[in-house]
Write an enzyme that holds these catalytic residues in place. Structure first.
Site, PDB file in Angstrom:
ATOM      1  N   LYS A  51     -48.776  18.794 -15.697  1.00 52.64           N
ATOM      2  CA  LYS A  51     -49.185  18.480 -17.226  1.00 52.64           C
ATOM      3  C   LYS A  51     -48.462  19.394 -17.953  1.00 52.64           C
ATOM      4  CE  LYS A  51     -53.198  16.182 -16.018  1.00 52.64           C
ATOM      5  NZ  LYS A  51     -54.629  15.904 -16.159  1.00 52.64           N
ATOM      6  N   TYR A 101     -53.083   6.114 -18.474  1.00 53.40           N
ATOM      7  CA  TYR A 101     -54.787   6.269 -18.163  1.00 53.40           C
ATOM      8  C   TYR A 101     -55.384   5.232 -18.718  1.00 53.40           C
ATOM      9  CZ  TYR A 101     -53.820  11.273 -17.125  1.00 53.40           C
ATOM     10  OH  TYR A 101     -53.368  12.331 -16.311  1.00 53.40           O
ATOM     11  N   ARG A 161     -55.001  16.098  -3.461  1.00 49.00           N
ATOM     12  CA  ARG A 161     -56.251  16.360  -3.870  1.00 49.00           C
ATOM     13  C   ARG A 161     -56.895  17.775  -3.617  1.00 49.00           C
ATOM     14  NH1 ARG A 161     -57.617  12.680  -7.282  1.00 49.00           N
ATOM     15  NH2 ARG A 161     -59.893  12.926  -7.475  1.00 49.00           N
ATOM     16  N   ARG A 216     -55.594  24.272  -9.644  1.00 51.22           N
ATOM     17  CA  ARG A 216     -56.361  24.338 -10.905  1.00 51.22           C
ATOM     18  C   ARG A 216     -57.149  25.464 -11.218  1.00 51.22           C
ATOM     19  NH1 ARG A 216     -57.920  18.017 -10.194  1.00 51.22           N
ATOM     20  NH2 ARG A 216     -56.353  17.124 -11.605  1.00 51.22           N
ATOM     21  N   ASN A 241     -55.571  20.805 -17.472  1.00 45.75           N
ATOM     22  CA  ASN A 241     -56.098  20.938 -16.111  1.00 45.75           C
ATOM     23  C   ASN A 241     -54.757  21.089 -15.096  1.00 45.75           C
ATOM     24  OD1 ASN A 241     -55.888  18.540 -15.659  1.00 45.75           O
ATOM     25  ND2 ASN A 241     -57.789  17.961 -14.642  1.00 45.75           N
TER      26      ASN A 241
HETATM   27  P1  CMP Z   1     -56.457  13.299 -14.312  1.00 51.30           P
HETATM   28  O1  CMP Z   1     -56.417  13.453 -12.888  1.00 51.30           O
HETATM   29  O2  CMP Z   1     -55.389  13.532 -14.991  1.00 51.30           O
HETATM   30  O3  CMP Z   1     -57.240  11.983 -14.941  1.00 51.30           O
HETATM   31  C1  CMP Z   1     -57.834  11.800 -16.231  1.00 51.30           C
HETATM   32  C2  CMP Z   1     -57.934  13.152 -16.882  1.00 51.30           C
HETATM   33  O4  CMP Z   1     -58.924  13.373 -17.899  1.00 51.30           O
HETATM   34  C3  CMP Z   1     -58.480  14.384 -15.943  1.00 51.30           C
HETATM   35  O5  CMP Z   1     -57.423  14.859 -14.980  1.00 51.30           O
HETATM   36  C4  CMP Z   1     -58.849  15.492 -16.997  1.00 51.30           C
HETATM   37  O6  CMP Z   1     -57.735  16.218 -17.443  1.00 51.30           O
HETATM   38  C5  CMP Z   1     -59.424  14.662 -18.223  1.00 51.30           C
HETATM   39  N1  CMP Z   1     -60.624  14.730 -18.620  1.00 51.30           N
HETATM   40  C6  CMP Z   1     -61.145  15.248 -19.815  1.00 51.30           C
HETATM   41  N2  CMP Z   1     -62.348  15.137 -19.749  1.00 51.30           N
HETATM   42  C7  CMP Z   1     -63.040  14.576 -18.324  1.00 51.30           C
HETATM   43  C8  CMP Z   1     -64.084  14.170 -17.885  1.00 51.30           C
HETATM   44  N3  CMP Z   1     -65.207  14.376 -18.527  1.00 51.30           N
HETATM   45  N4  CMP Z   1     -64.217  13.529 -16.532  1.00 51.30           N
HETATM   46  C9  CMP Z   1     -63.086  13.387 -15.926  1.00 51.30           C
HETATM   47  N5  CMP Z   1     -61.568  13.607 -16.543  1.00 51.30           N
HETATM   48  C10 CMP Z   1     -61.856  14.260 -17.803  1.00 51.30           C
END
Ligand code: CMP
Length: 140
Positions: A10, A50, A86, A103, A113
């Site tokens: 990211k 997304y 993961r 992370r 993240n």
């Molecule tokens: P990612 O795996 O890219 O998928 C969705 C992203 O939303 C996640 O990583 C986080 O960076 C972001 N995000 C922000 N707030 C939340 C939350 N409460 N729960 C899950 N994802 C979140």
């Protein structure tokens, strides 16, 4: 099983100049980079990627963050690649991520993240097709 998964480094991690450190973790874990590109996502591309999160309260902040700078997008291939990636990433919220995960080491917040990884083989296929033509993914 031999799998492929979609990984995104990211904008926060690209800005921190840790693309290579993160690639080294993939390679040391036995994952091969079989496709790769750096890209500035458009708002429409980030929203589409997304789309499953469209109704979540964090959706707008997530999209803003993902278009705040270039990302590095790659397809990783290996035995159990989805789960392996993961495990390397650690928990979504870096405050909950185990020591030694990407992370825990590079992420600042649940929004910034550092990395994304597909959550299952089925979503991986959809996410890979979102960013790569089949001719851009290399058997190796
Ligand atoms: P990612 O795996 O890219 O998928 C969705 C992203 O939303 C996640 O990583 C986080 O960076 C972001 N995000 C922000 N707030 C939340 C939350 N409460 N729960 C899950 N994802 C979140």
């Amino acid at each position: 099983a031999l799998e492929r998964t979609l990984s995104i480094i990211k904008p926060d991690a690209v800005a921190k100049n840790v693309i290579g450190e993160i690639y080294a973790r993939f390679e040391k874990a036995g994952l091969k980079v079989v496709a790769s590109k750096m890209k500035q996502l458009s708002r429409a591309e980030a929203e589409g990627f997304y789309a499953v999160h469209k109704e979540r309260p964090f959706f707008n902040a997530l999209v803003e963050f993902m278009i705040s700078g270039p990302v590095m997008i790659q397809v990783l291939q290996g035995e159990g690649a989805v789960l392996k990636n993961r495990d390397l990433m650690g928990a979504t919220n870096p405050k909950e991520a185990a020591a030694g995960t990407i992370r825990a080491d590079f992420a600042d917040s649940i929004d910034a993240n550092a990395v994304h990884g597909s959550d299952a083989a089925e979503t991986a296929a959809v996410e890979i097709a979102y960013f790569f033509a089949t001719t851009e993914v290399h058997a190796r």
